[in-house]
Design a protein around this motif. Structure first.
Motif, PDB file in Angstrom:
ATOM      1  N   GLN A 245       0.845  -1.206   0.000  1.00  0.00           N
ATOM      2  CA  GLN A 245       0.000   0.000   0.000  1.00  0.00           C
ATOM      3  C   GLN A 245       0.877   1.251   0.000  1.00  0.00           C
ATOM      4  O   GLN A 245       0.622   2.216  -0.724  1.00  0.00           O
ATOM      5  CB  GLN A 245      -0.911   0.025   1.243  1.00  0.00           C
ATOM      6  N   GLN A 246       1.917   1.224   0.839  1.00  0.00           N
ATOM      7  CA  GLN A 246       2.852   2.352   0.883  1.00  0.00           C
ATOM      8  C   GLN A 246       3.438   2.614  -0.507  1.00  0.00           C
ATOM      9  O   GLN A 246       3.457   3.755  -0.983  1.00  0.00           O
ATOM     10  CB  GLN A 246       3.985   2.080   1.883  1.00  0.00           C
ATOM     11  N   GLU A 247       3.890   1.526  -1.164  1.00  0.00           N
ATOM     12  CA  GLU A 247       4.521   1.682  -2.480  1.00  0.00           C
ATOM     13  C   GLU A 247       3.549   2.250  -3.508  1.00  0.00           C
ATOM     14  O   GLU A 247       3.864   3.185  -4.252  1.00  0.00           O
ATOM     15  CB  GLU A 247       5.077   0.329  -2.963  1.00  0.00           C
ATOM     16  N   MET A 248       2.331   1.710  -3.496  1.00  0.00           N
ATOM     17  CA  MET A 248       1.342   2.133  -4.479  1.00  0.00           C
ATOM     18  C   MET A 248       0.939   3.596  -4.261  1.00  0.00           C
ATOM     19  O   MET A 248       0.842   4.372  -5.219  1.00  0.00           O
ATOM     20  CB  MET A 248       0.119   1.233  -4.355  1.00  0.00           C
ATOM     21  N   LEU A 249       0.730   3.971  -2.998  1.00  0.00           N
ATOM     22  CA  LEU A 249       0.319   5.348  -2.684  1.00  0.00           C
ATOM     23  C   LEU A 249       1.446   6.323  -2.999  1.00  0.00           C
ATOM     24  O   LEU A 249       1.220   7.428  -3.487  1.00  0.00           O
ATOM     25  CB  LEU A 249      -0.093   5.445  -1.216  1.00  0.00           C
ATOM     26  N   SER A 250       2.651   5.884  -2.715  1.00  0.00           N
ATOM     27  CA  SER A 250       3.816   6.706  -3.023  1.00  0.00           C
ATOM     28  C   SER A 250       3.918   6.931  -4.531  1.00  0.00           C
ATOM     29  O   SER A 250       4.158   8.048  -4.997  1.00  0.00           O
ATOM     30  CB  SER A 250       5.053   6.010  -2.462  1.00  0.00           C
ATOM     31  N   ASP A 251       3.677   5.864  -5.301  1.00  0.00           N
ATOM     32  CA  ASP A 251       3.701   5.983  -6.766  1.00  0.00           C
ATOM     33  C   ASP A 251       2.595   6.910  -7.269  1.00  0.00           C
ATOM     34  O   ASP A 251       2.763   7.614  -8.263  1.00  0.00           O
ATOM     35  CB  ASP A 251       3.530   4.604  -7.425  1.00  0.00           C
ATOM     36  N   LEU A 252       1.455   6.902  -6.579  1.00  0.00           N
ATOM     37  CA  LEU A 252       0.350   7.788  -6.963  1.00  0.00           C
ATOM     38  C   LEU A 252       0.656   9.252  -6.645  1.00  0.00           C
ATOM     39  O   LEU A 252      -0.050  10.145  -7.079  1.00  0.00           O
ATOM     40  CB  LEU A 252      -0.936   7.391  -6.229  1.00  0.00           C
ATOM     41  N   GLY A 253       1.687   9.478  -5.828  1.00  0.00           N
ATOM     42  CA  GLY A 253       2.061  10.847  -5.499  1.00  0.00           C
ATOM     43  C   GLY A 253       1.470  11.357  -4.198  1.00  0.00           C
ATOM     44  O   GLY A 253       1.420  12.562  -3.958  1.00  0.00           O
ATOM     45  N   VAL A 254       1.012  10.438  -3.335  1.00  0.00           N
ATOM     46  CA  VAL A 254       0.524  10.853  -2.022  1.00  0.00           C
ATOM     47  C   VAL A 254       1.721  11.324  -1.193  1.00  0.00           C
ATOM     48  O   VAL A 254       2.765  10.666  -1.175  1.00  0.00           O
ATOM     49  CB  VAL A 254      -0.218   9.697  -1.309  1.00  0.00           C
ATOM     50  N   THR A 255       1.566  12.464  -0.534  1.00  0.00           N
ATOM     51  CA  THR A 255       2.690  13.076   0.170  1.00  0.00           C
ATOM     52  C   THR A 255       3.081  12.332   1.450  1.00  0.00           C
ATOM     53  O   THR A 255       4.249  12.025   1.662  1.00  0.00           O
ATOM     54  CB  THR A 255       2.354  14.541   0.553  1.00  0.00           C
ATOM     55  N   TYR A 256       2.082  12.073   2.312  1.00  0.00           N
ATOM     56  CA  TYR A 256       2.359  11.520   3.635  1.00  0.00           C
ATOM     57  C   TYR A 256       1.503  10.293   3.918  1.00  0.00           C
ATOM     58  O   TYR A 256       0.483  10.085   3.264  1.00  0.00           O
ATOM     59  CB  TYR A 256       2.081  12.561   4.726  1.00  0.00           C
ATOM     60  N   GLY A 257       1.957   9.522   4.897  1.00  0.00           N
ATOM     61  CA  GLY A 257       1.204   8.334   5.284  1.00  0.00           C
ATOM     62  C   GLY A 257       1.171   8.166   6.791  1.00  0.00           C
ATOM     63  O   GLY A 257       2.003   8.692   7.525  1.00  0.00           O
ATOM     64  N   GLN A 258       0.174   7.403   7.230  1.00  0.00           N
ATOM     65  CA  GLN A 258      -0.024   7.150   8.651  1.00  0.00           C
ATOM     66  C   GLN A 258      -0.651   5.765   8.746  1.00  0.00           C
ATOM     67  O   GLN A 258      -1.521   5.428   7.939  1.00  0.00           O
ATOM     68  CB  GLN A 258      -0.998   8.216   9.188  1.00  0.00           C
ATOM     69  N   GLY A 259      -0.213   4.980   9.706  1.00  0.00           N
ATOM     70  CA  GLY A 259      -0.810   3.659   9.832  1.00  0.00           C
ATOM     71  C   GLY A 259       0.082   2.706  10.599  1.00  0.00           C
ATOM     72  O   GLY A 259       1.241   3.003  10.883  1.00  0.00           O
ATOM     73  N   TYR A 260      -0.507   1.530  10.915  1.00  0.00           N
ATOM     74  CA  TYR A 260       0.182   0.558  11.747  1.00  0.00           C
ATOM     75  C   TYR A 260       1.482   0.069  11.104  1.00  0.00           C
ATOM     76  O   TYR A 260       2.390  -0.381  11.798  1.00  0.00           O
ATOM     77  CB  TYR A 260      -0.733  -0.632  12.040  1.00  0.00           C
ATOM     78  N   LEU A 261       1.577   0.134   9.779  1.00  0.00           N
ATOM     79  CA  LEU A 261       2.827  -0.273   9.122  1.00  0.00           C
ATOM     80  C   LEU A 261       4.000   0.531   9.678  1.00  0.00           C
ATOM     81  O   LEU A 261       5.090  -0.001   9.876  1.00  0.00           O
ATOM     82  CB  LEU A 261       2.727  -0.051   7.608  1.00  0.00           C
ATOM     83  N   PHE A 262       3.767   1.805   9.913  1.00  0.00           N
ATOM     84  CA  PHE A 262       4.848   2.679  10.406  1.00  0.00           C
ATOM     85  C   PHE A 262       4.892   2.671  11.933  1.00  0.00           C
ATOM     86  O   PHE A 262       5.939   2.449  12.513  1.00  0.00           O
ATOM     87  CB  PHE A 262       4.653   4.098   9.880  1.00  0.00           C
ATOM     88  N   ALA A 263       3.767   2.906  12.562  1.00  0.00           N
ATOM     89  CA  ALA A 263       3.700   2.877  14.023  1.00  0.00           C
ATOM     90  C   ALA A 263       2.261   3.001  14.494  1.00  0.00           C
ATOM     91  O   ALA A 263       1.463   3.706  13.887  1.00  0.00           O
ATOM     92  CB  ALA A 263       4.522   4.019  14.627  1.00  0.00           C
ATOM     93  N   ARG A 264       1.957   2.306  15.582  1.00  0.00           N
ATOM     94  CA  ARG A 264       0.670   2.495  16.245  1.00  0.00           C
ATOM     95  C   ARG A 264       0.762   3.714  17.146  1.00  0.00           C
ATOM     96  O   ARG A 264       1.860   4.154  17.457  1.00  0.00           O
ATOM     97  CB  ARG A 264       0.338   1.257  17.093  1.00  0.00           C
TER      98      ARG A 264
END
Ligand code: C2E
Ligand code: CA
Ligand code: CA
Ligand code: CA
Length: 281
Positions: A245-264
């Motif tokens: 999901q991170q890779e796909m969103l990053s490819d779409l050009g989403v600037t920032y992310g939040q979620g359990y993948l990074f930290a709860r």
């Protein structure tokens, strides 16, 4: 109440009575918790999507209840909104979050630009002194206003459009940024969105969940991201749990992310340690 075709007026409805008593008890409980300083703030990192670098945190309320243990916001925010106590509670969360993050910025080398996002409820917008409350939290904590993001929901925007536009401009004049939370779950149209001075779109987890599994979901997410780009806003994808999901969103050009993948979400101490690790020598 209407029953079986006959009009009946009940003077005493026990279930309504019970509901009113429970509401009054809930209010008293919330007031007690607030007076005893039982509401604490947890923080969840927000990262730069391509690199995963921590750029900010979202403040999330928790109730450290003497009998019930750590209570999640879903179990008390709605009640706090109904009883109006969200105004006092929201001001408390705002103060605590600004103070704690300002301290990380001062004490952790390299962390001076870490941002803090704080949720505001629609009920807080009905208070004439919201702008004063925010100004006081900024001044008292000494936090740089441009590092503070206020998260509001789409439904709030639709309630009293003219008044909301005025208040948002006043808040923006303090130097803070405005994010639309849970974006995509409400009813904002493009033309509406353009009227509001906003900086950030937070794309709801509902759009993120299926992006790598379902091409319709991916198309929808792409459309929401495109909307953000068209309005020249930065975007945050919420609820990222998987690396694809991170890779796909990053490819779409989403600037920032939040979620359990990074930290709860974690306590102030836990997240301060994480910030230190991220920025430390
Ligand atoms: P929100 O503002 O959309 O916050 C994000 C929620 O998603 C948080 O739940 C967070 O823990 C959760 N989350 C983050 N990443 C993931 C993930 O990868 N997977 C899953 N399953 N969940 C994830 P939390 O802390 O339980 O908060 C729930 C809601 O309560 C918040 O949703 C917000 O609407 C409300 N809330 C929390 N704190 C406050 C506050 O101080 N004031 C107000 N008005 N509302 C608050
Ligand atoms: Ca939020
Ligand atoms: Ca959200
Ligand atoms: Ca949400």
């Amino acid at each position: 109440a209407k029953a079986g075709g006959r009009d009946r007026i009940s003077v005493f409805d026990p279930s309504m009575y019970t509901a009113a008593v429970m509401e009054a008890e809930a209010r008293t409980e919330l007031e007690r918790g607030l007076a005893n300083d039982e509401f604490v703030v947890n923080y969840q990192p927000i990262v730069d999507l391509p690199s995963g670098k921590l750029v900010g945190v979202e403040a999330l309320a928790r109730w450290q209840h003497p009998e019930r243990g750590l209570v999640a916001p879903d179990a008390f925010i709605a009640q706090a909104e109904r009883t109006g106590l969200i105004v006092a509670l929201g001001a408390h969360i705002l103060r605590v979050a600004c103070h704690e993050v300002a301290r990380w910025q001062r004490e952790i080398p390299g962390a001076e630009n870490v941002r803090v996002s704080i949720n505001l409820s629609a009920r807080q917008f009905q208070e004439a002194d919201l702008v004063d409350t925010v100004r006081a939290a900024l001044t008292d904590s000494g936090i740089r206003p441009d590092l503070v993001v206020l998260e509001i929901t789409e439904s709030l925007l639709m309630q009293d459009v003219d008044a909301t536009v005025v208040t948002l401009h006043e808040l923006r004049d303090l130097g803070v940024r405005i994010a639309i939370d849970d974006f995509g779950t409400g009813y904002s149209s493009l033309s509406y969105l353009r009227r509001f001075p906003i900086d950030i779109l937070k794309i709801d987890k509902a759009f993120i969940d299926g992006i790598t599994l379902d091409s319709d979901d991916a198309t929808l997410a792409e459309a929401v991201v495109g909307l953000g780009k068209a309005l020249r806003l930065s975007t945050v994808a919420e609820g990222i749990e998987h690396i694809d999901q991170q890779e796909m969103l990053s490819d779409l050009g989403v600037t920032y992310g939040q979620g359990y993948l990074f930290a709860r979400p974690g306590t102030a101490d836990e997240i301060a340690a994480m910030v230190r690790e991220h920025y430390g020598p």
